[in-house]
Each structure stands twice: as C-alpha cells, then as structure tokens.
Design an enzyme around this catalytic site. Sequence first.
Site, PDB file in Angstrom:
ATOM      1  N   LYS B  76       0.861  -1.184   0.000  1.00  0.00           N
ATOM      2  CA  LYS B  76       0.000   0.000   0.000  1.00  0.00           C
ATOM      3  C   LYS B  76       0.896   1.234   0.000  1.00  0.00           C
ATOM      4  O   LYS B  76       1.930   1.254   0.687  1.00  0.00           O
ATOM      5  CB  LYS B  76      -0.892  -0.026   1.249  1.00  0.00           C
ATOM      6  CG  LYS B  76      -1.944   1.084   1.298  1.00  0.00           C
ATOM      7  CD  LYS B  76      -2.870   0.934   2.522  1.00  0.00           C
ATOM      8  CE  LYS B  76      -3.926   2.040   2.581  1.00  0.00           C
ATOM      9  NZ  LYS B  76      -4.830   1.882   3.746  1.00  0.00           N
ATOM     10  N   SER B 151      -9.904   2.175   3.014  1.00  0.00           N
ATOM     11  CA  SER B 151      -9.004   2.895   2.150  1.00  0.00           C
ATOM     12  C   SER B 151      -8.033   2.003   1.372  1.00  0.00           C
ATOM     13  O   SER B 151      -7.425   2.466   0.408  1.00  0.00           O
ATOM     14  CB  SER B 151      -8.186   3.887   2.985  1.00  0.00           C
ATOM     15  OG  SER B 151      -7.332   3.190   3.877  1.00  0.00           O
ATOM     16  N   SER B 175     -10.309  -0.233   7.151  1.00  0.00           N
ATOM     17  CA  SER B 175      -9.704  -0.071   5.823  1.00  0.00           C
ATOM     18  C   SER B 175      -9.028  -1.312   5.256  1.00  0.00           C
ATOM     19  O   SER B 175      -8.624  -1.306   4.102  1.00  0.00           O
ATOM     20  CB  SER B 175      -8.675   1.067   5.858  1.00  0.00           C
ATOM     21  OG  SER B 175      -9.321   2.310   5.850  1.00  0.00           O
TER      22      SER B 175
END
Lengths: 489, 484
Positions: B76, B151, B175
């Site tokens: 990420k 997210s 998330s």
Amino acid sequence: MEWETVIGLEVHVQLATDTKIFSGASTAFGSAPNTQACAIDLAMPGTLPVPNEKAFRYAIMFGLAIDADIGKRSVFERKNYFYPDLPKGYQTTQLDEPIVGPGHVEIQLSDGSTKSIRIHHAHLEEDAGKSLHEGDFGGMGHGMSGIDLNRAGTPLIEIVSEPDMRNAEEAVTFARKLHSIVSSLGICDGEMSQGSMRFDVNISVRPKGTETLGTRTETKNLNSFKFMEDCIALEVERQIDVLEEGGEIIQETRLYNGDTKVARSMRSKEEANDYRYFPCPDLLPVEIDDDYIEDIRKQLPELPDARQARFVEQYGLSEYDAGILAADAATAQYFETTTEACNDAKLAANWIMGDLSAKLNADEKTINDSPVAATALAGLIVRIKDNTISNKIAKQVFEHMWKGEGEADSIIDAKGLKQMSDTGELEKIVDDVIASKPKEVANYLGEEDPKKRKKMMGAFMGPIMAATKGQANPGMVNQILSKKLNEQG
Amino acid sequence: MHNLTIAELIKGLRNKDFTSVELTRHYLDRIKRLDANYNSFVTVTEDIALAQAKAADERLAQGDAPALCGVPIAHKDIFCTDGVRTSCGSKMLDNFVPPYDATVVENYRKAGAVMLGKVNMDEFAMGSSNETSFYGPVKNPWDTNCVPGGSSGGSAAAVAAQLAPGATATDTGGSIRQPASLCGLTGLKPTYGRVSRWGMIAFASSLDQAGPMTRTAEDAAIMLNAMASFDDKDSTCVDEPLCDYTASLNDSLQGLRIGVPKEYFSEGLQPETAERVQAAIKEFEKMGAEIKEISLPHTSLAVPAYYVIAPAECSANLSRFDGVRYGHRCENPKDLNDLYKRSRGEAFGEEVKRRILVGAYALSAGYYDAYYRKAQQVRRLIKQDFVDAFNDVDVIMGPTATAPAFAFGSKGDDPVAMYLEDIYTIATNLAGLPGLSIPCGLVDSKPVGLQLISNFFDEAKLLNAAHQFQQVTDHHQQTAPALD
C-alpha cells in the site's frame, strides 16, 4: 501610590543529554545548520518519537533537588501551532500530568534574609528549531528566511514558578539559584549565551497592601541575568506609568532587546493561539515507579545549599564566601582543587572571588575556560605563602599567567620578581635611605606615641621599596627599619 | 501461476516448478496488461522487483531461503519505501521519495518477498470507497462500476484481480476488512501494537494498524509471520512474543465459543448479506463451535466516537505537510501564511480537509470536553464491552460491511452515509482488537464478508477459525471475472 511588583518565572532549561528527547540525533551546540536533524527531527512522514530515558532521569533529578513530587504517570501532549521551525506542526510537551509536581527553591538575599520560592511544576518538552532571518546569516537573498533544525527536539524542562517574587533582586537571585541547581546536578551545561537556560518573566504590579493580582505581561526568552534585571526595571516602570496615568495593562507577550534596552509588544492575548492540546497518541503514558526514583535520589550529587554548609564547616569560610563559591559546580570544583593544592582555603577563596572573578567577568569567560587552571593558581598562592613574592607582585604574576605566559614559578624566575630576603643587602639599602633622610629621622625620634611612629615609618618604606623595585619582603623591611631607626636614638 | 495462493507459490518456488524471476515477470506482465481496468497500482517498481527476484532465485538455489523468498507482493502506498515515491494517495506527496523503509517493508524484504510496486488508496487512508485518491478511484474487479472499498482499495483490487498474490494494507476504522469484504478476500487487522507503525504514514496514530490482504487465511498467516515484529522505533509497539501463525491453522474448532452480537444485525444491514453471514456462522456450528448471542451495548456510539478521535489525531498528524521541508509547495508564496494556506489548500483533497477541520474543531478551546474527552470516555466503554464479551466467548462473529460493493458516486454527496460503511469494523479499532474478514458468499454476484474478532493478540485463533471455514467452504475460491 505605592506599588508592589509581582513576578513569576518560566524557565526553559536545555538538558545535557547526548541525544534528542525523541530521536538519536546529537544535541551538540554549534554544528553546521541542519547537520544534526534526523528524519524524526525533520518530521518526515511515518517517523515516530521514542522517548529518551536520560531526559526523564534528569527531570526527576531536578524534581528531587527542589523537594518536589515526582509525577508517577507522565503524559506527553501535542501543542498545535504552525511555524517553520516547528517541523511537526506541534510541540510535544506536557500539560496536565507533568514529570515534576509542586516543589520549592530557597534563595538568600543580599540583606541576609532568605525566602522560599514555590515551584508550580516542571515539565519535559522538546525545543523547536531556529528561524534565521535576514541579517542573521550570510548567503541568502533578500527577504529569505533560513531554518536550522539542529536544535529541534533538544530536551527541555520548563520550570514554572508561582508568582512569589516581589522585585528584580528576588527574581534574579531565584534565576541564579536555578542555574546553580541545574549545573550542580550536571543536567544542564548552564551556558546562558548558547541558550541553555532561557527565562520568560511574568510581571504585574498592584497597589501595595492589596491581594488581587494585576494584569500581567510576559517577556519571553531572556538569556542573561543582567538583561532580566534591566527588563524587569523597565517593565515595572512602564506598568506603573500606565496605571498612574489612568490606563490599563494589556495582557500581552513582550520581547526585550538586552543590547538596545528596548522592549516591545509581540502579541496580545486576543491574538494568542488556541493550541488544541491533546495527549500524543504516538507516546504512551510513562509510569515511573518508586524504586526508580529512589535509585536516582541515591545518586544525586551534592547540591549548592549542602555544599555551602560544608564549605563553612570544612574550610572555615564565611557564609557569604561559601555561598558564592558553592553556587555552581564548576566554581566549587575550582575552589576545592585550588585549596587542596595550596592548602590555604582563605587565600584560595580570596583569589577566586577577587582577581580571578574580575578577570573572568572582564573577558566574559566562564570558570571552565579560565586560562589559569586551579592548580596553576595554587602554584601562585604557594609562592605568596612561602614569601617568595609579595601579594602585590603576585597580582603582576597573575596578569602574566592570564596572558598564557606560563606557570607562576617560571614567570617569577624569568622576570626576576623574587622577593629580596637577603638581610645583609636589605640592611645596606635601609642604612642608605635612613642616611638620606635626617629630618624624617629626627621627627621620628621626637615622637613618643608608638602608633604615630609606626605611621611615620611610611616615609622610609616608599623609597626602600622603590630601591628594591618592589621585591623587598615587606615584613623583613619593616623589622630591619624599626630596629635601625630605634638604634639612631 | 496467478491462480496460485502464496502457500502454493512457496511450494512451487522450492520445487523449482518456476523461478521467482518467471513469477515476477508474469505478475508484472499482468499488471501492464490489466491494471488499466482497475487503477490499483500507483507505481510499478519493475526494476526493483526483477532485481529482488533474481536475488531470491539465488538464495532459493542455495537452500537457505527465508519463508517468503521470491514471492511477489504489493505494498500500500502508505508505507515508506527507500528511494521509491510514497504518495499516500495525495497530491501533497506526489513528489515525495523517502530515504528510509517502513519496518513493514523492511520485514518483507528480509523475508525475501519481491516488491511489485505501490498500490492505490484513499488519500491519507481517509475513505471507504477509494474515491478520494489523487490518482483516481480504484475499480472493483468483481464489477468495475463499483467501488473496491477503502481505504486499502488498491491492495484489495490488486489481489482480487490476481495482479499480486498478496498485499500489505492498513486499517484505521475498517480499511483492510471492508475492502476485503467488498473484493472477496481475506483481510486481517492485527491487534494494535502487533505490527510496527514506523514508516507508515499516520492517519490516526492510536487506531492505525497494518495487516495483510490475501486470498486465503493460510496466506494471511504466512504474511503476518513476516509482518509482525516488536520494533523499538515505535513506542506503541507491544513486546508480545511472536508465534508461527500457521502452526495452529488446523486446530479443531470443537468447543469454540462464538459470540454473535445482536447489535451487528440491526436495521442497517442488508437482508441478503445478513443471510450469508448467518449461514457462515452455521458452518462453524457444524464444525463443533458453540454459538451464543451476545450484546455489545455501546456499538451505536462507535461511529460518532471514531469521527471525533480519528479526525482530532489526523488534524495534528497532517500539520507536518506544510510545504516547508518536503511535499507540495505552492508557486511564488507571498509570505509564510500564503505558503501554508495555498500549499495545503492546493494539495489536500476535500475529505482530508473535512477531517482536519472536524478534528481541529473537536480539540478547540471550549469544545474539547464535549467532543474529544467525551469520545475518549465512549472509547473506554466500547473496549469494556469487548472485554466483558470475551469472558464468555472466544471469537465474535458478524458482518464486515452492511452490503456488497456499491456503485461509484452513490455515497459521494453524503459523508455520513460513507462513514456508516465502517459501522461494524470501527469498534475493534477503538478497542485495539484484532479483526478478520473472510468471504462468505455472493450477493448480486458480488462478495460479502464475515467478520471475526478475537481477544488481544489472539490472531492465531482468528486465522485458525477462518482456515477451518475455508477447508469446508469454497467462497474464498470464487474469483472476480477475468478480463483477459
């Protein structure tokens, strides 16, 4: 109307840790800008603070020295405001749960009285960096500001006093005492000119005899005792003028320029930031147990008050002299080293408080960078004691030593300053002087009062000392002269 | 090869069925061909990946290879990567190249994993749909008209589209778990303090936690083994003994006590999703677990408390992005205030600005007690709910999200509707507990997830339960429609 001044101090003390409070970067002073700022100090994304245990130890040492409660649970908070030398956009500090709780500091005033100043609390926090504006440094173009983050993250304790001081003398004495305590503890290098201790002074005035505090102003960032004294006098006068002219004091933050002796308003209360304090989620509350505190208590070095008492006891010094010599660890150490080497505490004390201290002040030096080391001063004192030189010649020798021309003995030899103690030679000089002053001899012999006679000997002493270029042993000259004068009758 | 799980890839590499370079090239090729459909990668690190793969093949040949040696993964873009742009999904950091690795990145490098690249995310991890990224929205591989969740939407889409066998992700309020639910994956948020936050760009420091996103529970266990560590660079990291999370995967679930909170089946839950979740819980009963209804009475307060605490923390965490030292700086600032206002105004998106403002408000003089302090009190009550519940049960189960993936723009105008996406996941972040989402069926041809929550540092229990479920069901084997 008679006015009473009320003063409280907030004192920032840089802790003498090797590394910063939340990072491993060095705290050494004077390096090239931004060479001692690591990713954490620069607040790079994703970096996290790790507390420096030594900073806690030092803060606890201070707490114990002022007889304060140590916060068993110590919490860091974020104080939010934007400024370019504050990389994270918040200062990590303490608010409701500081490391040091209420305590007190005893001060001795010049009239011999003592006073206890209460400490509200002392908390740990990080220092900000420095903003360098035009004129502070070369090389940047017009209108540019530079930022040096070497200082960012240097550990501080902020000591907050109660408004217990009533005049500049008390405030300065208190400030000096704090300086003495933190330098004796070894938790601060005490270098005021490098910003190691900085004072914010809260000042208000009120009609004498009233209890309610007047509106205060805060003058920030004073880094000399002299500036503090001047600034207090100026601000007290200003406030009294305003009030006597029917005006009101505005609560504000002020800046004082010690060089120009001018103070100005920086911001009023209305312009003050809302700092939006909240507990720092990157740092867990620190729990401090009793064993840890007791361990530190056992290792506390001698504090100034205890040292003063010991100097009186051990060296037979007066309270006053002992107080001056015991005030800071470096001076105390210098005194004890000198005394040990020359075996005369009184002479050592006189020389340190007299000639040495005058020279240090004149050259703006601290005792740590005195060109005359304690053992060297002792070498000089030894030569006074064994009558090699007189006190007066010793002052000349000291001047040479200060200039780095060598040890006392080599200067005495090189300059031929050795005291004349040869009786035969001295007797001859005395005889010559007596022979050249028949009128003075007659006057002397005509006088009955021994006190007056003694005084009259001065007329011969001057020419004798001149004839020996000041190197005659005054005691011996005295002895020979009075014997020879009496023989004349 | 892209059909294989991480466990299978590890075996294949050791059996020399394929080399890491072949495997890495295969994934790089898929990313090149297919990612335009999903927008899951922000940066592809082809050169680094191939160099790491080559090094991994050498170690594999020598026979001293660490667990994940040669296995490609994606990070990420919230994790700092030494020398590789780390954007956090924001224009603010579009030009930011960190000179250091996040501990998570370092741990995977040490474990021999190959970094394929950096994956997309909501800006500064603020969002539940991946619509707030500066690099554009990520599309859900199951239905590219729908959001992947957020997210960690880039992590989820990359794994679901088989552009990477596993990805790192972070979870502040759901998330990891919500995008895992919406993309049919296994996503684990470990206990707060289990994984180092060093080098992971902070959103809300007391809630952020990194975890893996994979296709199976076994893979999640393998990835967590490498990811979890005690790190003295993170003061909130907990020095809890590490364990091999794969060791207990096959433990029996006989007698496992499962609590089902009645509050998690409230009116907001889509009925079809509720059915899939209930059916999954029944499977556990068949495996010998005991099911009991429990109550977490303060559940309804979790979202409001979270939307005070997380914005409050982020309002301070994002102050460092001021245009002074790194990141976006406006052109020709007139003065300092102009520099601050325009640098931040230009580079932060709407959702980030909204949360900074909410947080600053909640902390401001006169409001602190009513908002921030109150929210912290609620947080303690929520944690206490769980502590009480775990006196009687081993694992809590319920839905991860209220429904399957929703269409782009369908919640765009209503921040509160978006915030309610995380209604079932937020409480575990507030409590600091570990939570796991696994696929438990399809609704309208899109996956929905079952959430499992365990006691502190009991990730092994979650992974064991999830793995056993995946031995008797095939929801996790369902894959998004292939586009090639």
